[in-house]
Structures are given as structure tokens and as C-alpha cells.
Design a protein around this motif. Structure first.
Motif, PDB file in Angstrom:
ATOM      1  N   HIS A 299      46.904  13.523  -1.467  1.00 57.94           N
ATOM      2  CA  HIS A 299      47.380  13.045  -2.828  1.00 57.94           C
ATOM      3  C   HIS A 299      47.849  11.261  -3.273  1.00 57.94           C
ATOM      4  O   HIS A 299      48.160  10.785  -4.465  1.00 57.94           O
TER       5      HIS A 299
ATOM      6  N   SER B 119      57.561  16.997  -3.958  1.00 63.13           N
ATOM      7  CA  SER B 119      57.236  15.595  -4.100  1.00 63.13           C
ATOM      8  C   SER B 119      56.723  16.089  -2.141  1.00 63.13           C
ATOM      9  O   SER B 119      56.195  14.789  -1.750  1.00 63.13           O
ATOM     10  N   GLY B 120      56.232  17.003  -1.694  1.00 65.60           N
ATOM     11  CA  GLY B 120      56.485  17.318  -0.010  1.00 65.60           C
ATOM     12  C   GLY B 120      56.855  16.468   0.502  1.00 65.60           C
ATOM     13  O   GLY B 120      56.561  15.773   1.812  1.00 65.60           O
TER      14      GLY B 120
ATOM     15  N   THR C   1      52.191   7.644  -9.128  1.00 67.49           N
ATOM     16  CA  THR C   1      52.467   8.524  -9.207  1.00 67.49           C
ATOM     17  C   THR C   1      52.257  10.062  -8.715  1.00 67.49           C
ATOM     18  O   THR C   1      52.737  11.119  -8.265  1.00 67.49           O
ATOM     19  N   HIS C   2      51.035  10.346  -8.083  1.00 71.16           N
ATOM     20  CA  HIS C   2      50.539  11.097  -7.788  1.00 71.16           C
ATOM     21  C   HIS C   2      50.953  11.368  -6.507  1.00 71.16           C
ATOM     22  O   HIS C   2      50.622  12.096  -6.252  1.00 71.16           O
ATOM     23  N   TYR C   3      50.649  10.439  -5.893  1.00 72.37           N
ATOM     24  CA  TYR C   3      50.945  10.323  -4.283  1.00 72.37           C
ATOM     25  C   TYR C   3      52.614  10.582  -4.166  1.00 72.37           C
ATOM     26  O   TYR C   3      53.522  11.921  -3.773  1.00 72.37           O
ATOM     27  N   MET C   4      53.623   9.971  -5.087  1.00 71.98           N
ATOM     28  CA  MET C   4      54.542  10.294  -5.304  1.00 71.98           C
ATOM     29  C   MET C   4      55.537  11.828  -5.467  1.00 71.98           C
ATOM     30  O   MET C   4      56.338  12.414  -4.804  1.00 71.98           O
ATOM     31  N   SER C   5      54.715  12.173  -6.023  1.00 72.88           N
ATOM     32  CA  SER C   5      54.734  13.481  -6.409  1.00 72.88           C
ATOM     33  C   SER C   5      54.050  14.524  -5.438  1.00 72.88           C
ATOM     34  O   SER C   5      54.060  15.513  -6.171  1.00 72.88           O
ATOM     35  N   GLY C   6      53.890  14.414  -4.572  1.00 75.12           N
ATOM     36  CA  GLY C   6      53.364  14.582  -3.784  1.00 75.12           C
ATOM     37  C   GLY C   6      51.955  16.148  -4.504  1.00 75.12           C
ATOM     38  O   GLY C   6      51.293  16.651  -4.418  1.00 75.12           O
ATOM     39  N   GLY C   7      51.092  15.169  -5.163  1.00 68.66           N
ATOM     40  CA  GLY C   7      50.101  15.887  -5.923  1.00 68.66           C
ATOM     41  C   GLY C   7      50.629  16.907  -7.061  1.00 68.66           C
ATOM     42  O   GLY C   7      49.026  16.957  -7.682  1.00 68.66           O
ATOM     43  N   ARG C   8      51.121  16.414  -7.343  1.00 74.24           N
ATOM     44  CA  ARG C   8      51.674  17.779  -9.065  1.00 74.24           C
ATOM     45  C   ARG C   8      51.597  16.675  -9.925  1.00 74.24           C
ATOM     46  O   ARG C   8      51.449  17.597 -11.110  1.00 74.24           O
TER      47      ARG C   8
ATOM     48  N   LYS D  83      57.147  12.911  -0.327  1.00 76.06           N
ATOM     49  CA  LYS D  83      56.542  11.363  -0.011  1.00 76.06           C
ATOM     50  C   LYS D  83      57.583  10.845  -1.222  1.00 76.06           C
ATOM     51  O   LYS D  83      57.081   9.432  -1.559  1.00 76.06           O
ATOM     52  N   GLY D  84      58.196  11.577  -1.747  1.00 77.36           N
ATOM     53  CA  GLY D  84      58.594  10.840  -2.958  1.00 77.36           C
ATOM     54  C   GLY D  84      60.651  10.505  -2.811  1.00 77.36           C
ATOM     55  O   GLY D  84      60.293   9.306  -3.123  1.00 77.36           O
TER      56      GLY D  84
ATOM     57  N   PHE E 110      59.779  15.741  -9.207  1.00 81.46           N
ATOM     58  CA  PHE E 110      58.668  15.811 -10.441  1.00 81.46           C
ATOM     59  C   PHE E 110      58.584  17.278 -11.004  1.00 81.46           C
ATOM     60  O   PHE E 110      58.759  18.160  -9.542  1.00 81.46           O
TER      61      PHE E 110
END
Lengths: 325, 441
Positions: free
Chosen positions: A320, A98-99, B216-223, A101-102, A108
Motif C-alpha cells: 500500500h 487501516s490495517g 494517505t494510501h498507506y495510512m488508510s491501508g489501501g482504502r 497502519k494509520g 478512513f
């Protein structure tokens, strides 16, 4: 569906052994790195519970989806997610899944049907039912595996989701991982009637020994057959045992060291399968040792790569928040 | 020298139409803005005006012609208006402009020649849902009593018949679950529109909306993206008490990862809902029960889209900027009329979109008027107006001649009694008083 990045698994029960061992070694390494201060915040290890996800996922096929809680490293690995990307995420690195950030709780990998990685206890349950709704609307007969713990089962939205999933006949397989101890252990073990609750909503249910990967696989195959046939949701309760505290911050004083040690000695899912494989002549000691070495190398390489990786750049802070179009 | 007058398009999607009627004859002199013809499609009627002066030459497509392709030359125009001949006495008289229902509020900004008719907000919302569901089969609606019961406010009326129970999904009273289910479907690439019977009930689902949809978009690094719309009636409805009158605007707009819109006019209700459904991020779409039956004068709005993040100017003025949103716009527009009678020209801005918030539109107006009042039905502390005032002060401090005023809902849970409820909501008189104060009058 993207290919596994966890390496080739041998066919049959030896494959189950390898998949469980990979999770075990990965989690042990994560525990070490946490102790060294390289992993921070909350880190929930899956040690002891490996047979549950490994057995369940052995009944999955390409196109199936899965979602779980914050205790998700094992599920990520079972989905075939790259160990290096997971470990780098645990360390908060740019190369993390998640880069950075998670973190540990928010892994994911949509390409492998792995949707996290959720930190709010029980919140992944309706989300998982939604993944199943999408599959149904598209006319696939794919199954969504929704994993949650015994404590999450107490959440109101889990009951709500049973109700909706039943009403809409969603292709969802709920897997309660009853690891016997809610966080902190303030309550005496898991709440009562975890399966009875689902049954009251009209869902078919099945309990299983979550320390026996072959038993889990058997139950998973039956459950998947039911769901894939379009007969609606199904609930499995796997009774398992986590060896570590709820998170790295939990000293697990609510049980004796002896109890955990006894469990480990007599019921460990990996040791049990290993002994069975040898006793049955299904595997040679040398072959299993080779798997041990291979798995250790994968985990070491993931840890080395994560430690060498860069932290995210400052420019990542504002990226993001919204989708980039 | 003759130029060709070509068949116009009423919308980007229009390919052909019927040339229903010519209002001018060959040889007639025309001025820019003169209505020269009426064009019809199955969805709309347009009065077509001349854009240049001249004398109508040959009519190439007679009236009553069907299926005239867009851009086909339909007549010639000679640029010799000075020698315009006598109008044909037998030519059809030009009809008086048609008017909609007297109660409809004329929306600003549409070209004067475009035929307008009344459109109520409920129908605008329904049309938006219908068009988007027709356009994209991943769009579906889900909520309580929205199918065979046709929606608690009839917004989803007819959708079940048109699209079936696979895409018009009735759910039990389970706000947390059906919100989460919508989010999961959105993760998987569907485009859910989740209806709350009342936005007060969305508080039951706030965890899913914030922790799952927004983050979730942020936490997943945009995935993972979450293209979902949560919509429903928001704020005061009329004598429903505190637990059915919650205004979610400021709460939702606080959250990075969410987008928030709150339309007032019918065209914005339609255009913003369509844009929200196509948006890749979660959008909180706020409606208001008092506005559902309200009519606005608008042209036919075929595939009408309003981009998120842009304010709309309802009227221009040089003395004070009034910036509001949602149902409070009714009080703002009424106040502007009153102020005009007093010689105070108010510039009226409808924010429409609360996140992203069009701060620059308000700041630009303030650089002209030097005064500003924010108006909203929500509460004062941590409100949209408070944030807007801070941002506008930062952006246009040197242009301000007075502190930015604010008119908000009363800082109380919504009372039930008629007299108290009226006191709790901003009235035009409150806006007028605040504007006078800002103008030192």
C-alpha cells in the motif's frame, strides 16, 4: 452508501442521544485502553464535543461526504463506521480500519463518505473542499462536511480554502469546532473572530452552542439547505468544550479541574438531552437505560475483539505504498 | 507464391485510413525497408515499407482510396524477387525522405521507415492533456492563469475553449489550498492535473503533496487512492534567481508514495504525461522552461504512452555510461558527440523516471562499459546521481573499472548573474571531463 455498522438508531431525538452516548462510551474505553498501554502514540478524545458531530450529521443524507482532523473517532462513528474496526485500528491490529497502519489519527471509510482522519492541523480543510469539487463536477448536489478545530482555523490554508471555495462556489460546509482550548493552552483560548474571518471572504456564517445537540441540528439543517441548493460554501462555528486534554499526553493544566467539572455538571450535551427527553416525556427512563446497556455492549465487544486481534504481519510493511493494479 | 500486403495500423486506435499513394507499381521488385505506400489518417501520415523481398503483384486498393479498413489486403507480393521484371518506367519516382526542421533533435528508437516531423515539448504536453481530457471526463486541470490567460507557458492553451471552466479551473494564488483541493478531488475518484506556475512554488504545498497525497494510501491501508498529477516548470529557467529555479527532482523522489518523472524529449513529455494521468498514484511531473520550445523529430504520436519507471537509451557505446535526466540531457548528448570524436564511445541513458528509478537499465549498461558518470542539474548532496551511484555500485560492483563520476548543479542557490548561472549548471565540457576521468584519459 454503505449501511451504518453502529447499530440501529431510534428515530428522532432519542437517536441523537444514542449516537452521542456511543461516542462517549467509545472514547472512555479508548482512554482506558490507552492507560493500559494498549493504545500508543497520540490519541485525541472527543469527550464533551459529541453534540457537534451528532447534530451536524443529523442533517446529512446518503451521498454526503465528511472529513476531519486527528480528533476523529466521533466522526467515524457518526458516519456509521464499525466500532470494532475503529478500536482495532487504535490498537494497531490487522483487522483495524487501516490495517493497523494509520492508528487513532488516520481512520478512513470512503464507502460511508468518511475521508479521515488527518494529522496535519488544518490540512483536511482544502482536501474537504476538493471532495466537494468532485461532487460538483459530477453534478450531484451532495454536501461535504469539513470539520476542524479553533486552532486549525489559524492555519493559512484555511483562509486560502475559504477564498477558493467562495470563488468556485463549492458545495462545502465548514464546521469549526471551537473547543476553547488550543493544544497546551499557551495562548489564552481560541483566536479572535473565527467567523469574522470567513465573513471577510464573503462566506455566510452562523454560530451555535455546540453543547446543545438540538441547536446544532437546527443550524446544520439551515446550512445544509443553503449548500445543497448550490449557493456555495457555508461556515458554522460550534462553541463546545473538550473535557480531556488535547491528547492523552496533555495534562490540561491551563484550566482548573473545577472548570471542567462545572462544565460537565451543567452543560454536558448527553446529560442535558437525557434530562430534556425525560422532562418532556419524550422518552422513558427504562428505554434510555436499555440504550445505555446496548451502547456499552457494542463498545465492550469492539474492545474485546480488538484486543484479541492479530498484529499486522511483516508482509504488510511494504504493501500500500502504491496502488496495486 | 503470393502473400497479401495488408493495410497497416498507425496506432492501436486506428481503424481505417486513406491509401494516399503507391510508390511502386505492379511488377516492381521490392526489398525489405523499401517505402511502398503512404497511408494517412486525420492525425498522421505513415510511409509504409515492405517487410519482405519480392515482386509486387496485383494492387488491390488503388491510391486515393478513402476509409480503407486496417488489415484489408491492399496488394499481393510474389516471393520470386530473383525473376523480378523490369520496373515500369512510368511508375512514380520514389520521393526523397521528408525532413523536419533542421533544429529538431532526432529521437532514437523509432523504426527508420516511419515518417517523422518536429514536435516541440510544449505542444507535446498540450496534446497529452487534450487527449486525456477527451478520453476521460474525470480528468481536469487546475492552476493559476491556466484558463482564459492560456497558461503562463501556454501549455494549457485552448483547453478552456475545448472543455469549459468546469474542467479548466483557474484558482487564486493559493498553492497549499489548490493542491489540497486537487488531492480531495483525487480521493473522490477524479483525475486532477494540478499546475504550479513554477515548481519552486510547490514548496508552499509540500505538506499537502507529501503528508496528504503520498501517504494517505498507506495510512488508510489501501482504502484511498490519490490519482493526481502535479506538474510545472522545474529547475533553472534562465536568469530568474534562486527562488524560481528550484529543482524538485531529488526532494520528491525521496518520498515513498510519490512517483516522479522528468522528461527531456517531446515524445517522452507526451507519453509520460498521459501515463501519469492514468496512473493510480500521485505523480510529480517535472518540466523545464528551456525545453518547452525545443523541437524533437518524432513520428505522429497517436495515443502515445511511455510507462513510468523505464529509462531510455539515446545512443549505444561501449566505453562509458552517461546517465542523466531532464534538461541536463542536452549537455550529455553534446558531450557524447565530443567524446566520440576523441574515440570514446559513450552509452547515453535518459532516466526519464526518477521514482521508480530504472537502476537496472544503468547497471546493465555498466556491465558492458565498466564506467559510469551521472549527470543532473540538481544539487549533489542527497541527489538522484548519488543514489543511483550507490545502487549501481551494489548491482554491478564487479564490473566497475573506475569510481562512478558525477556532474551536478553547483552546490549553491541559483545565482542571477549570467556568468555565475552558467557556472552553476552542468555543461557539456563538465560531462566530457568527468567521462575522460572515468576512462583514465
Amino acid at each position: 452508501m454503505a449501511a451504518r455498522e453502529t447499530g440501529e438508531a431510534p428515530a428522532g431525538d432519542i437517536g441523537l442521544y444514542r449516537d452521542m452516548l456511543l461516542i462517549r462510551r467509545f472514547e472512555e474505553k479508548a482512554g482506558q485502553l490507552y492507560g493500559m498501554g494498549l493504545i500508543a502514540g497520540f490519541c485525541h478524545l472527543y469527550i464533551g464535543q459529541e453534540a457537534v458531530v451528532t447534530g451536524m450529521e443529523s442533517a446529512a443524507r446518503d451521498g454526503d461526504q465528511r472529513i476531519t482532523s486527528y480528533r476523529g473517532h466521533g466522526h467515524a462513528l457518526a458516519a456509521g463506521m464499525a466500532p470494532a474496526a475503529i478500536m482495532a485500528e487504535l490498537l494497531g491490529r490487522e483487522s483495524g480500519a487501516s490495517g493497523g497502519k494509520g492508528g487513532s489519527m488516520h481512520l478512513f471509510d470512503p464507502a460511508r463518505g468518511f475521508w479521515g482522519g488527518h494529522g496535519i492541523v488544518g490540512a483536511q480543510v482544502p482536501i474537504g473542499a476538493g471532495l466537494a469539487l468532485a461532487q460538483k463536477q459530477r453534478g450531484t448536489n451532495d454536501v461535504t462536511f469539513v470539520y476542524f478545530g479553533d486552532a486549525a482555523a489559524d492555519q493559512g490554508q484555511v483562509a486560502e480554502t475559504y477564498r477558493v471555495a467562495q470563488a468556485l462556489a463549492l458545495p462545502v460546509l465548514f464546521v469549526i469546532e471551537n473547543n476553547s482550548y488550543p493544544a497546551g493552552g499557551g495562548l489564552s483560548g481560541a483566536g479572535p473572530g473565527l467567523l469574522d474571518r470567513a465573513k471577510a471572504y464573503g462566506l455566510p456564517v452562523q454560530g451555535v452552542d455546540g453543547m446543545d445537540v438540538r441547536a446544532v441540528r437546527g443550524v446544520a439543517e439551515d446550512a445544509v439547505l443553503h449548500v445543497r441548493a448550490g449557493k456555495g460554501p457555508y461556515v458554522v462555528e460550534a462553541r463546545t468544550y473538550r473535557y480531556r486534554g488535547h491528547s492523552m499526553a496533555d495534562p490540561a493544566k491551563y484550566r482548573t479541574r473545577d472548570e471542567a467539572a462545572r462544565m460537565r455538571e451543567s452543560r454536558d450535551p448527553i446529560d442535558s438531552l437525557r434530562a430534556s427527553l425525560l422532562a418532556e416525556g419524550a422518552a422513558e427512563e427504562d428505554a434510555l437505560r436499555a440504550i445505555d446497556r446496548e451502547v456499552k455492549e457494542i463498545v465492550s465487544a469492539a474492545a474485546d475483539a480488538a484486543r484479541a486481534a492479530e498484529a499486522p504481519g511483516d508482509d504488510a510493511l511494504h504493501r500500500h505504498v502504491y496502488a496495486e493494479v | 507464391m503470393a502473400t497479401e500486403i495488408r493495410m497497416p495500423a498507425l496506432s492501436p486506435a486506428m481503424e481505417e485510413g486513406r491509401l494516399a499513394r503507391w510508390f511502386v507499381a505492379e511488377g516492381d521488385a521490392v526489398e525489405p525497408g523499401d517505402v511502398i505506400a503512404e497511408i494517412e489518417t486525420d492525425k498522421a501520415t505513415l510511409e509504409f515499407e515492405a517487410v519482405a523481398a519480392g515482386r509486387l503483384g496485383r494492387i488491390l486498393v488503388p491510391e486515393g482510396s478513402e476509409a480503407v479498413k486496417v488489415d484489408t489486403p491492399i496488394a499481393l507480393l510474389h516471393a520470386d524477387a530473383a525473376v523480378a521484371g523490369t520496373a515500369d518506367p512510368n511508375a512514380a519516382p520514389r520521393p526523397a525522405p521528408r525532413r523536419g526542421r533542421g533544429t529538431a533533435l532526432a529521437e532514437p528508437g523509432w523504426p527508420a521507415h516511419v515518417h517523422r516531423g518536429p514536435l516541440i515539448v510544449r505542444e507535446a504536453l498540450r496534446a497529452a492533456l487534450f487527449e486525456e481530457m477527451q478520453r476521460d471526463e474525470s480528468v481536469f486541470v487546475m492552476g493559476e492563469e491556466i484558463g482564459s490567460a492560456e497558461g503562463p507557458y501556454r501549455v494549457t492553451q485552448g483547453l478552456l475553449d475545448a472543455f469549459g471552466s468546469g474542467r479548466v479551473i483557474d484558482v487564486p494564488v493559493t498553492e497549499a489550498a489548490f493542491s489540497g483541493i486537487g488531492i480531495g478531488a483525487a480521493f473522490a475518484g477524479q483525475r486532477p492535473v494540478v499546475e504550479f506556475m513554477n515548481m519552486s512554488f510547490a514548496l508552499q504545498a509540500m505538506d499537502q503533496i507529501v503528508n496528504s497525497a503520498a501517504f494517505t494510501h498507506y495510512m488508510s491501508g489501501g482504502r484511498i487512492a490519490c490519482p493526481i498529477v502535479f506538474r510545472g516548470p522545474n529547475g533553472a529557467a534562465g536568469r530568474v534567481g534562486a527562488q524560481h529555479a528550484m529543482c524538485l527532482a531529488a526532494w520528491a523522489a525521496h518520498v515513498p508514495g510519490l512517483k516522479v518523472v522528468y522528461p527531456f524529449a517531446a515524445s517522452d513529455a507526451k507519453g509520460l504525461l498521459k501515463a501519469a494521468i492514468r496512473d493510480p498514484d500521485p505523480v510529480i511531473f517535472l518540466e523545464n522552461e528551456r525545453l518547452y520550445g525545443r523541437a524533437f523529430e518524432v513520428p505522429a504520436l497517436d495515443d502515445h504512452l511511455v510507462p513510468l519507471g523505464r529509462a531510455r537509451t539515446w545512443r549505444e557505446g561501449g566505453d562509458v555510461t552517461l546517465a542523466g535526466y531532464g534538461p541536463a540531457m542536452a549537455a550529455v548528448l553534446e558531450a557524447a558527440d565530443t567524446l566520440a570524436a576523441e574515440g570514446i564511445a559513450a552509452e547515453v541513458i535518459d532516466l526519464r523516471s526518477l521514482r521508480p528509478l530504472d537502476v537496472e537499465a544503468v547497471a546493465a549498461s555498466v556491465r558492458k562499459t565498466h564506467r559510469c558518470v551521472t549527470v543532473e542539474e540538481g544539487w549533489p548532496q542527497g541527489g538522484i546521481g548519488a543514489y543511483l551511484a550507490a545502487e549501481v555500485t551494489r548491482a554491478a560492483f564487479d564490473w566497475l573499472d573506475a569510481p562512478i563520476g558525477s556532474v551536478t548543479g553547483a552546490d549553491v542557490p541559483m545565482p542571477y548573474a549570467e556568468t555565475l548561472e552558467e557556472l552553476a549548471l552542468p555543461r557539456a565540457a563538465d560531462v566530457v571531463a568527468a567521462a575522460r576521468h572515468a576512462c583514465y584519459r
